[in-house]
Design a protein around this motif. Sequence first.
Motif, PDB file in Angstrom:
ATOM      1  N   VAL A 270       0.834  -1.211   0.000  1.00  0.00           N
ATOM      2  CA  VAL A 270       0.000   0.000   0.000  1.00  0.00           C
ATOM      3  C   VAL A 270       0.866   1.258   0.000  1.00  0.00           C
ATOM      4  O   VAL A 270       0.667   2.174  -0.799  1.00  0.00           O
ATOM      5  N   PHE A 271       1.844   1.308   0.903  1.00  0.00           N
ATOM      6  CA  PHE A 271       2.695   2.495   1.004  1.00  0.00           C
ATOM      7  C   PHE A 271       3.522   2.703  -0.263  1.00  0.00           C
ATOM      8  O   PHE A 271       3.615   3.809  -0.785  1.00  0.00           O
ATOM      9  N   THR A 272       4.147   1.628  -0.735  1.00  0.00           N
ATOM     10  CA  THR A 272       5.098   1.756  -1.838  1.00  0.00           C
ATOM     11  C   THR A 272       4.397   1.964  -3.171  1.00  0.00           C
ATOM     12  O   THR A 272       4.775   2.841  -3.954  1.00  0.00           O
ATOM     13  N   VAL A 273       3.376   1.170  -3.441  1.00  0.00           N
ATOM     14  CA  VAL A 273       2.722   1.211  -4.746  1.00  0.00           C
ATOM     15  C   VAL A 273       1.971   2.519  -4.952  1.00  0.00           C
ATOM     16  O   VAL A 273       2.090   3.172  -5.988  1.00  0.00           O
ATOM     17  N   PHE A 274       1.212   2.935  -3.963  1.00  0.00           N
ATOM     18  CA  PHE A 274       0.334   4.085  -4.168  1.00  0.00           C
ATOM     19  C   PHE A 274       0.992   5.423  -3.836  1.00  0.00           C
ATOM     20  O   PHE A 274       0.555   6.460  -4.314  1.00  0.00           O
ATOM     21  N   GLY A 275       2.051   5.408  -3.050  1.00  0.00           N
ATOM     22  CA  GLY A 275       2.652   6.674  -2.656  1.00  0.00           C
ATOM     23  C   GLY A 275       3.934   7.023  -3.369  1.00  0.00           C
ATOM     24  O   GLY A 275       4.227   8.186  -3.608  1.00  0.00           O
TER      25      GLY A 275
ATOM     26  N   THR B  75       6.175   2.791 -17.137  1.00  0.00           N
ATOM     27  CA  THR B  75       7.359   2.534 -16.309  1.00  0.00           C
ATOM     28  C   THR B  75       6.976   2.430 -14.836  1.00  0.00           C
ATOM     29  O   THR B  75       7.420   1.525 -14.120  1.00  0.00           O
ATOM     30  N   VAL B  76       6.131   3.356 -14.387  1.00  0.00           N
ATOM     31  CA  VAL B  76       5.670   3.336 -12.993  1.00  0.00           C
ATOM     32  C   VAL B  76       4.866   2.070 -12.721  1.00  0.00           C
ATOM     33  O   VAL B  76       5.034   1.419 -11.680  1.00  0.00           O
ATOM     34  N   ARG B  77       4.000   1.691 -13.655  1.00  0.00           N
ATOM     35  CA  ARG B  77       3.165   0.497 -13.464  1.00  0.00           C
ATOM     36  C   ARG B  77       4.019  -0.760 -13.330  1.00  0.00           C
ATOM     37  O   ARG B  77       3.731  -1.641 -12.517  1.00  0.00           O
ATOM     38  N   PHE B  78       5.082  -0.862 -14.130  1.00  0.00           N
ATOM     39  CA  PHE B  78       5.944  -2.036 -14.028  1.00  0.00           C
ATOM     40  C   PHE B  78       6.649  -2.061 -12.674  1.00  0.00           C
ATOM     41  O   PHE B  78       6.786  -3.126 -12.054  1.00  0.00           O
ATOM     42  N   GLY B  79       7.104  -0.896 -12.211  1.00  0.00           N
ATOM     43  CA  GLY B  79       7.728  -0.831 -10.889  1.00  0.00           C
ATOM     44  C   GLY B  79       6.772  -1.260  -9.792  1.00  0.00           C
ATOM     45  O   GLY B  79       7.162  -1.948  -8.841  1.00  0.00           O
ATOM     46  N   GLN B  80       5.503  -0.872  -9.922  1.00  0.00           N
ATOM     47  CA  GLN B  80       4.496  -1.268  -8.933  1.00  0.00           C
ATOM     48  C   GLN B  80       4.245  -2.772  -8.972  1.00  0.00           C
ATOM     49  O   GLN B  80       4.095  -3.417  -7.926  1.00  0.00           O
ATOM     50  N   LEU B  81       4.212  -3.342 -10.176  1.00  0.00           N
ATOM     51  CA  LEU B  81       4.030  -4.791 -10.307  1.00  0.00           C
ATOM     52  C   LEU B  81       5.186  -5.543  -9.653  1.00  0.00           C
ATOM     53  O   LEU B  81       4.986  -6.575  -8.994  1.00  0.00           O
ATOM     54  N   ALA B  82       6.399  -5.011  -9.804  1.00  0.00           N
ATOM     55  CA  ALA B  82       7.576  -5.645  -9.199  1.00  0.00           C
ATOM     56  C   ALA B  82       7.446  -5.706  -7.683  1.00  0.00           C
ATOM     57  O   ALA B  82       7.877  -6.674  -7.049  1.00  0.00           O
ATOM     58  N   VAL B  83       6.846  -4.674  -7.086  1.00  0.00           N
ATOM     59  CA  VAL B  83       6.652  -4.655  -5.634  1.00  0.00           C
ATOM     60  C   VAL B  83       5.772  -5.826  -5.203  1.00  0.00           C
ATOM     61  O   VAL B  83       6.076  -6.535  -4.231  1.00  0.00           O
ATOM     62  N   PHE B  84       4.662  -6.044  -5.919  1.00  0.00           N
ATOM     63  CA  PHE B  84       3.772  -7.169  -5.605  1.00  0.00           C
ATOM     64  C   PHE B  84       4.536  -8.493  -5.657  1.00  0.00           C
ATOM     65  O   PHE B  84       4.460  -9.315  -4.737  1.00  0.00           O
ATOM     66  N   LEU B  85       5.269  -8.706  -6.735  1.00  0.00           N
ATOM     67  CA  LEU B  85       5.937  -9.989  -6.941  1.00  0.00           C
ATOM     68  C   LEU B  85       7.030 -10.229  -5.897  1.00  0.00           C
ATOM     69  O   LEU B  85       7.139 -11.330  -5.344  1.00  0.00           O
ATOM     70  N   ILE B  86       7.839  -9.208  -5.619  1.00  0.00           N
ATOM     71  CA  ILE B  86       8.924  -9.360  -4.643  1.00  0.00           C
ATOM     72  C   ILE B  86       8.359  -9.631  -3.254  1.00  0.00           C
ATOM     73  O   ILE B  86       8.896 -10.452  -2.490  1.00  0.00           O
ATOM     74  N   CYS B  87       7.265  -8.954  -2.900  1.00  0.00           N
ATOM     75  CA  CYS B  87       6.651  -9.178  -1.588  1.00  0.00           C
ATOM     76  C   CYS B  87       6.149 -10.612  -1.447  1.00  0.00           C
ATOM     77  O   CYS B  87       6.283 -11.228  -0.382  1.00  0.00           O
ATOM     78  N   ILE B  88       5.573 -11.146  -2.505  1.00  0.00           N
ATOM     79  CA  ILE B  88       5.085 -12.527  -2.468  1.00  0.00           C
ATOM     80  C   ILE B  88       6.248 -13.495  -2.268  1.00  0.00           C
ATOM     81  O   ILE B  88       6.203 -14.392  -1.410  1.00  0.00           O
ATOM     82  N   VAL B  89       7.313 -13.314  -3.054  1.00  0.00           N
ATOM     83  CA  VAL B  89       8.481 -14.198  -2.951  1.00  0.00           C
ATOM     84  C   VAL B  89       9.109 -14.101  -1.562  1.00  0.00           C
ATOM     85  O   VAL B  89       9.423 -15.119  -0.924  1.00  0.00           O
ATOM     86  N   ALA B  90       9.297 -12.867  -1.059  1.00  0.00           N
ATOM     87  CA  ALA B  90       9.920 -12.673   0.254  1.00  0.00           C
ATOM     88  C   ALA B  90       9.064 -13.280   1.361  1.00  0.00           C
ATOM     89  O   ALA B  90       9.584 -13.884   2.309  1.00  0.00           O
ATOM     90  N   GLY B  91       7.748 -13.124   1.254  1.00  0.00           N
ATOM     91  CA  GLY B  91       6.857 -13.684   2.266  1.00  0.00           C
ATOM     92  C   GLY B  91       6.927 -15.199   2.326  1.00  0.00           C
ATOM     93  O   GLY B  91       7.003 -15.795   3.409  1.00  0.00           O
ATOM     94  N   VAL B  92       6.921 -15.838   1.154  1.00  0.00           N
ATOM     95  CA  VAL B  92       7.001 -17.307   1.101  1.00  0.00           C
ATOM     96  C   VAL B  92       8.330 -17.788   1.682  1.00  0.00           C
ATOM     97  O   VAL B  92       8.381 -18.745   2.473  1.00  0.00           O
ATOM     98  N   LEU B  93       9.425 -17.123   1.318  1.00  0.00           N
ATOM     99  CA  LEU B  93      10.741 -17.536   1.806  1.00  0.00           C
ATOM    100  C   LEU B  93      10.904 -17.256   3.301  1.00  0.00           C
ATOM    101  O   LEU B  93      11.566 -18.019   4.011  1.00  0.00           O
ATOM    102  N   ALA B  94      10.314 -16.166   3.794  1.00  0.00           N
ATOM    103  CA  ALA B  94      10.379 -15.883   5.234  1.00  0.00           C
ATOM    104  C   ALA B  94       9.684 -16.982   6.026  1.00  0.00           C
ATOM    105  O   ALA B  94      10.146 -17.389   7.102  1.00  0.00           O
ATOM    106  N   PHE B  95       8.583 -17.472   5.494  1.00  0.00           N
ATOM    107  CA  PHE B  95       7.844 -18.547   6.164  1.00  0.00           C
ATOM    108  C   PHE B  95       8.617 -19.863   6.139  1.00  0.00           C
ATOM    109  O   PHE B  95       8.644 -20.605   7.129  1.00  0.00           O
ATOM    110  N   SER B  96       9.297 -20.132   5.020  1.00  0.00           N
ATOM    111  CA  SER B  96       9.915 -21.451   4.840  1.00  0.00           C
ATOM    112  C   SER B  96      11.357 -21.540   5.328  1.00  0.00           C
ATOM    113  O   SER B  96      11.868 -22.641   5.536  1.00  0.00           O
ATOM    114  N   THR B  97      12.035 -20.402   5.530  1.00  0.00           N
ATOM    115  CA  THR B  97      13.467 -20.459   5.855  1.00  0.00           C
ATOM    116  C   THR B  97      13.811 -20.004   7.271  1.00  0.00           C
ATOM    117  O   THR B  97      14.914 -20.276   7.739  1.00  0.00           O
ATOM    118  N   TYR B  98      12.915 -19.303   7.963  1.00  0.00           N
ATOM    119  CA  TYR B  98      13.218 -18.808   9.312  1.00  0.00           C
ATOM    120  C   TYR B  98      12.354 -19.511  10.352  1.00  0.00           C
ATOM    121  O   TYR B  98      11.180 -19.797  10.111  1.00  0.00           O
TER     122      TYR B  98
END
Length: 597
Positions: free
Chosen positions: A172-177, A377-400
Amino acid sequence: MLKSLEWFDVIVVVAVLLFLIVASMYSSFKKKDAEEYFMASRSLRWWSVAGSIFGTNIHAQQIIGMMGVGYSIGFAQSHYEIWAIPAILVLCYIFIPIYRKRNFFTLSQFLESRFNANARLVYTVLMVAFILIQLIGGFYIGSRTLGLLFEGTGWEVSYVAGICIIATVTVVFTVFGGMESVVTADNVLTIIMIASILLMGSFTYMQPEIGGLSGLLKLDHAEANKMHLYLPSNHPKLPWSGIFTGLTILNMFYWTTNQYQVQRVLAAKTDRDAKLGSIAAGFLKLIIPFFSIAVGSAAYYIFKSRYGVDSIKPDDTFLTLLKTVVPTGYGLVGLILAGLMCAIFSAIYSMMNSVSTMMAYDIFKKYINPKASDKKTVRFGQLAVFLICIVAGVLAFSTYDPNSSDNFFLKLANQTSYIKPGLVVVFFWGVLWKQTNPIAAVLVLAGSPFIGLGCDWIFENLLIQYPFIIQTFGETFNFLYRVFSIFVIGSILLVIWSKYLNANGKAKIAEFDLGISLSGIGSTLCWFLLTQIPFIVVALLGLISPQTAATPAAIVCLLLFVWFHKRAKDKMTLFKSDIFYAGLLTSSMIWIMFYFA
């Protein structure tokens, strides 16, 4: 934790969080082009730069992790804050003039202009990997903290739920602001975090077992001896020799080659704003040794007296101390908790803003759609935020493991130590040596993690057989030594390969105007060493104590910077000059490093 709060504390927590959200999201209603979205229109004044740097740097991992290391190991952890000051000066007087002269969006653009497109791509991949590791750690410590905060209430937060909450708020903070929202949030967070840290530290020092900072020093001298900066060279966690080798390289990475930190100075309105903001952030960092790390050491004695030895896990020090020393019912606990909850998110969405910038400019506009409009360009950057958050969340759950008792801060530093040194090698040699070959630079960038793995293998299978090695470096290969080894080996390989490739006409060296005086930098460093080495020598020889040498060494350092100001013929008066405040910051560092020797 929240279950035990008085109603006024709850009101303070809610009010602070609502204020943060409203202040940060205000800018999201404005329509933004790419420069506004990713760089806040390059309009940040020095106080915004300082607040954003500090808010990005001192996040939940720092507050919780630093206090935990202070509790379990001691004041030596302060080197992560104090020894960052040389790197801040290098940023101000070497890299800021170079980066800002060309109006880069990302540091990978600098590498492309200095070397080639391959260097840009490798940097982007390594930085995204580094930020992903940091995000995974941020999700872990943030979710664990939320779980402890809501424990015993009707809204208990599981580890998975905590990760989802943090990821959602980040998006919310990163994509919209965009960056403007991130900087606003960082500045609000900085004020709240400083107030929280000062309150927590003050109440801790007021405890009868401690009796102020002077009381802590007396108590510590008689017991555990935690309040010293320098630990043996074979210490498994923070050896003194590793501080002046590996940690130097890590700090240079963080302050000069790290996209999500340097992006703040790239967005400054003027070079002076960029420099003063960085220096001001350095002063703010000096709060941490005394009101977080030393407070962690004080917590060791409080917990030992009240709960028994080793009764608390290091990463639980902050919340346990909060429940132990801060009175409820006055809004103070609420303010501190609000600061901690805000800090959970601060660095995360700062990192995500930088990831979106790199993905938009270094991947999308470079390789996918070079003619893309600002909107795409902005839209692609926003999409990257969604994807990175999903990957980081899954790895945080499985590795820590959320029930781990390890020092999280040191664990995270160890994980990222394979990536950082190669970046420092390429950036520094690229600036300091015009003959650095593009192909050699790419090889070192891509190969540095493998150099680190090779160093591990050599130590564990060959060097460990020699008693001298164990006595000097310990039984395990400390990550600080690994970092310095990668830097040295990478530098040697870079020079050898550059000379060979240049001699054989491989890859043309780009014409690149550095815009800085290397002879002037060398002269400045020599003068500094000449004025400080005598104090170091007499202290090492035992002619005077380090504590006695602290004040004169600091005064001489400040006078040296006053002389630098006069020699530079700065048009600014002394007290308006960034050189004077750089000297004040450096002399503060000198005093601390002598006094707590």
